[in-house]
Design a protein around this motif. Structure first.
Motif, PDB file in Angstrom:
ATOM      1  N   ASP A 122       0.750  -1.085   0.135  1.00  0.00           N
ATOM      2  CA  ASP A 122       0.120   0.054   0.140  1.00  0.00           C
ATOM      3  C   ASP A 122       0.961   1.434  -0.041  1.00  0.00           C
ATOM      4  N   LEU A 123       1.798   1.215   0.963  1.00  0.00           N
ATOM      5  CA  LEU A 123       2.635   2.393   0.989  1.00  0.00           C
ATOM      6  C   LEU A 123       3.589   2.792  -0.307  1.00  0.00           C
ATOM      7  N   ASN A 124       3.928   1.706  -0.878  1.00  0.00           N
ATOM      8  CA  ASN A 124       4.759   1.770  -2.024  1.00  0.00           C
ATOM      9  C   ASN A 124       3.847   2.343  -3.439  1.00  0.00           C
ATOM     10  N   SER A 125       2.453   1.891  -3.105  1.00  0.00           N
ATOM     11  CA  SER A 125       1.697   2.282  -4.233  1.00  0.00           C
ATOM     12  C   SER A 125       1.252   3.917  -4.577  1.00  0.00           C
ATOM     13  N   ARG A 126       1.547   4.246  -3.188  1.00  0.00           N
ATOM     14  CA  ARG A 126       1.106   5.879  -3.110  1.00  0.00           C
ATOM     15  C   ARG A 126       1.981   6.599  -3.809  1.00  0.00           C
ATOM     16  N   GLU A 127       1.505   7.778  -4.277  1.00  0.00           N
ATOM     17  CA  GLU A 127       2.276   8.763  -4.899  1.00  0.00           C
ATOM     18  C   GLU A 127       3.210   9.384  -3.642  1.00  0.00           C
ATOM     19  N   GLN A 128       4.387   9.452  -3.865  1.00  0.00           N
ATOM     20  CA  GLN A 128       4.987  10.207  -2.592  1.00  0.00           C
ATOM     21  C   GLN A 128       4.869  11.750  -2.724  1.00  0.00           C
ATOM     22  N   GLU A 129       4.698  12.337  -1.738  1.00  0.00           N
ATOM     23  CA  GLU A 129       4.332  13.627  -1.701  1.00  0.00           C
ATOM     24  C   GLU A 129       5.554  14.470  -0.649  1.00  0.00           C
ATOM     25  N   SER A 130       5.456  14.114   0.398  1.00  0.00           N
ATOM     26  CA  SER A 130       6.459  14.641   1.256  1.00  0.00           C
ATOM     27  C   SER A 130       7.885  14.165   1.470  1.00  0.00           C
ATOM     28  N   PHE A 131       7.833  12.978   1.116  1.00  0.00           N
ATOM     29  CA  PHE A 131       9.105  12.172   1.039  1.00  0.00           C
ATOM     30  C   PHE A 131       9.777  11.939   2.617  1.00  0.00           C
ATOM     31  N   GLN A 132       8.806  12.074   3.500  1.00  0.00           N
ATOM     32  CA  GLN A 132       9.077  11.871   4.830  1.00  0.00           C
ATOM     33  C   GLN A 132       9.071  10.407   4.883  1.00  0.00           C
ATOM     34  N   PRO A 133      10.194   9.996   5.653  1.00  0.00           N
ATOM     35  CA  PRO A 133      10.456   8.329   5.821  1.00  0.00           C
ATOM     36  C   PRO A 133       9.326   8.038   6.862  1.00  0.00           C
ATOM     37  N   VAL A 134       8.835   6.847   6.654  1.00  0.00           N
ATOM     38  CA  VAL A 134       8.207   5.809   7.451  1.00  0.00           C
ATOM     39  C   VAL A 134       8.998   4.383   7.650  1.00  0.00           C
ATOM     40  N   HIS A 135       9.161   4.125   8.982  1.00  0.00           N
ATOM     41  CA  HIS A 135       9.937   2.897   9.115  1.00  0.00           C
ATOM     42  C   HIS A 135       8.503   1.794   9.397  1.00  0.00           C
ATOM     43  N   VAL A 136       8.815   0.743   8.670  1.00  0.00           N
ATOM     44  CA  VAL A 136       7.755  -0.328   9.139  1.00  0.00           C
ATOM     45  C   VAL A 136       8.461  -1.418   9.475  1.00  0.00           C
ATOM     46  N   ILE A 137       7.989  -1.962  10.577  1.00  0.00           N
ATOM     47  CA  ILE A 137       8.581  -2.900  11.365  1.00  0.00           C
ATOM     48  C   ILE A 137       7.487  -3.968  11.593  1.00  0.00           C
ATOM     49  N   ASN A 138       7.808  -5.182  11.226  1.00  0.00           N
ATOM     50  CA  ASN A 138       7.010  -6.501  11.697  1.00  0.00           C
ATOM     51  C   ASN A 138       7.608  -7.236  12.917  1.00  0.00           C
ATOM     52  N   VAL A 139       6.676  -7.411  13.835  1.00  0.00           N
ATOM     53  CA  VAL A 139       6.939  -8.176  15.074  1.00  0.00           C
ATOM     54  C   VAL A 139       5.958  -9.254  14.719  1.00  0.00           C
ATOM     55  N   ASP A 140       6.264 -10.624  14.611  1.00  0.00           N
ATOM     56  CA  ASP A 140       5.084 -11.697  14.414  1.00  0.00           C
ATOM     57  C   ASP A 140       4.782 -11.913  15.946  1.00  0.00           C
ATOM     58  N   ARG A 185      12.746 -13.303  18.643  1.00  0.00           N
ATOM     59  CA  ARG A 185      11.881 -13.279  17.605  1.00  0.00           C
ATOM     60  C   ARG A 185      12.508 -12.533  16.329  1.00  0.00           C
ATOM     61  N   PRO A 186      12.401 -12.813  15.145  1.00  0.00           N
ATOM     62  CA  PRO A 186      12.906 -11.995  14.120  1.00  0.00           C
ATOM     63  C   PRO A 186      11.820 -10.802  13.802  1.00  0.00           C
ATOM     64  N   PHE A 187      12.735  -9.677  13.188  1.00  0.00           N
ATOM     65  CA  PHE A 187      12.075  -8.570  13.085  1.00  0.00           C
ATOM     66  C   PHE A 187      12.135  -8.065  11.412  1.00  0.00           C
ATOM     67  N   LEU A 188      11.317  -7.787  10.847  1.00  0.00           N
ATOM     68  CA  LEU A 188      11.498  -7.438   9.514  1.00  0.00           C
ATOM     69  C   LEU A 188      11.416  -5.926   9.634  1.00  0.00           C
ATOM     70  N   HIS A 189      12.083  -5.210   8.735  1.00  0.00           N
ATOM     71  CA  HIS A 189      12.185  -3.688   8.685  1.00  0.00           C
ATOM     72  C   HIS A 189      12.282  -3.208   7.113  1.00  0.00           C
ATOM     73  N   SER A 190      11.607  -2.368   6.962  1.00  0.00           N
ATOM     74  CA  SER A 190      11.857  -1.431   5.643  1.00  0.00           C
ATOM     75  C   SER A 190      11.547   0.041   5.948  1.00  0.00           C
ATOM     76  N   VAL A 191      11.954   0.653   4.847  1.00  0.00           N
ATOM     77  CA  VAL A 191      11.662   2.365   5.022  1.00  0.00           C
ATOM     78  C   VAL A 191      11.103   2.723   3.582  1.00  0.00           C
ATOM     79  N   CYS A 192       9.892   3.154   3.930  1.00  0.00           N
ATOM     80  CA  CYS A 192       9.053   3.901   2.757  1.00  0.00           C
ATOM     81  C   CYS A 192       9.130   5.281   2.940  1.00  0.00           C
ATOM     82  N   PHE A 193       8.649   5.942   1.869  1.00  0.00           N
ATOM     83  CA  PHE A 193       8.425   7.366   2.069  1.00  0.00           C
ATOM     84  C   PHE A 193       7.021   7.966   1.642  1.00  0.00           C
ATOM     85  N   TYR A 194       6.479   8.736   2.357  1.00  0.00           N
ATOM     86  CA  TYR A 194       5.186   9.534   2.151  1.00  0.00           C
ATOM     87  C   TYR A 194       5.415  10.403   0.898  1.00  0.00           C
TER      88      TYR A 194
END
Length: 194
Positions: A122-140, A185-194
């Protein structure tokens, strides 16, 4: 430390158990937090594994509660669903879908890998506007009451550590590695941009 309080979103599939437990704990700790689901519908356990109760995201927690009381008060009291819905309706009126929210967050924490993938998509399909980073972290976190509570405290501890970093962008990987070792626990982490 970030110049403003950390804006946190916690996301599970139906915005019922794991995300709401974390929302509850983080809110009590003073975080600017919202919670969401990524599913197309809200699913709650039913009388049998193949017969879930399915609701639209527009359905309030109060309406779900009343529906389940009408269907089988004893069953849904015994399995903890009514208690969970009672907690949920004290936090907010209804579940929300992440894909429908356009607010920006510093941190989005997901509770299972499938939800993590949906959030990234979802985040990667959005048009980037502010280029503000958002950290997405998964905790199972397993989707049961006990694990949701344990997971919520882990998420809270993680958010507190992130809130107190001097440089979130550069310290995140090291911080997550420490949490992986500590929590096993394994954590997944990505950075996306708004």
């Amino acid at each position: 430390m970030p110049p403003h309080p950390l804006r946190v979103a916690v996301v599970c599939s139906s915005n019922q158990n794991r995300s709401m437990e974390a929302h509850n704990i983080l809110s009590k700790r003073g975080f600017d937090v919202r919670s969401f689901g990524t599913g197309t519908h809200v699913k709650l356990p039913g009388p049998a594994p193949d017969k879930p109760n399915i609701y639209d995201f527009k359905t309030t927690y109060e309406q779900m509660y009343n529906d389940l009381v009408r269907k089988d008060k004893e069953l849904y009291t015994q399995n903890g669903i009514l208690h969970m819905l009672d907690r949920n309706k004290r936090i907010k009126s209804r579940p929300e879908r992440f894909q429908s929210c356009r607010d920006q967050f510093d941190l989005v924490i997901t509770c299972e890998e499938r939800v993590y993938d949906q959030v990234l998509e979802d985040l990667n399909s959005r048009e980037q506007e502010s280029f503000q980073p958002v950290h997405v972290i998964n905790v199972d976190i397993q989707d049961n009451h006990e694990e949701a509570t344990l997971g919520a405290f882990l998420i809270c501890e993680l958010c507190q550590c992130i809130q107190h970093t001097d440089d979130m962008e550069n310290e995140m990987d090291e911080l997550l590695q420490e949490f992986e070792e500590k929590s096993h626990r394994p954590f997944l982490h990505s950075v996306c941009f708004y």
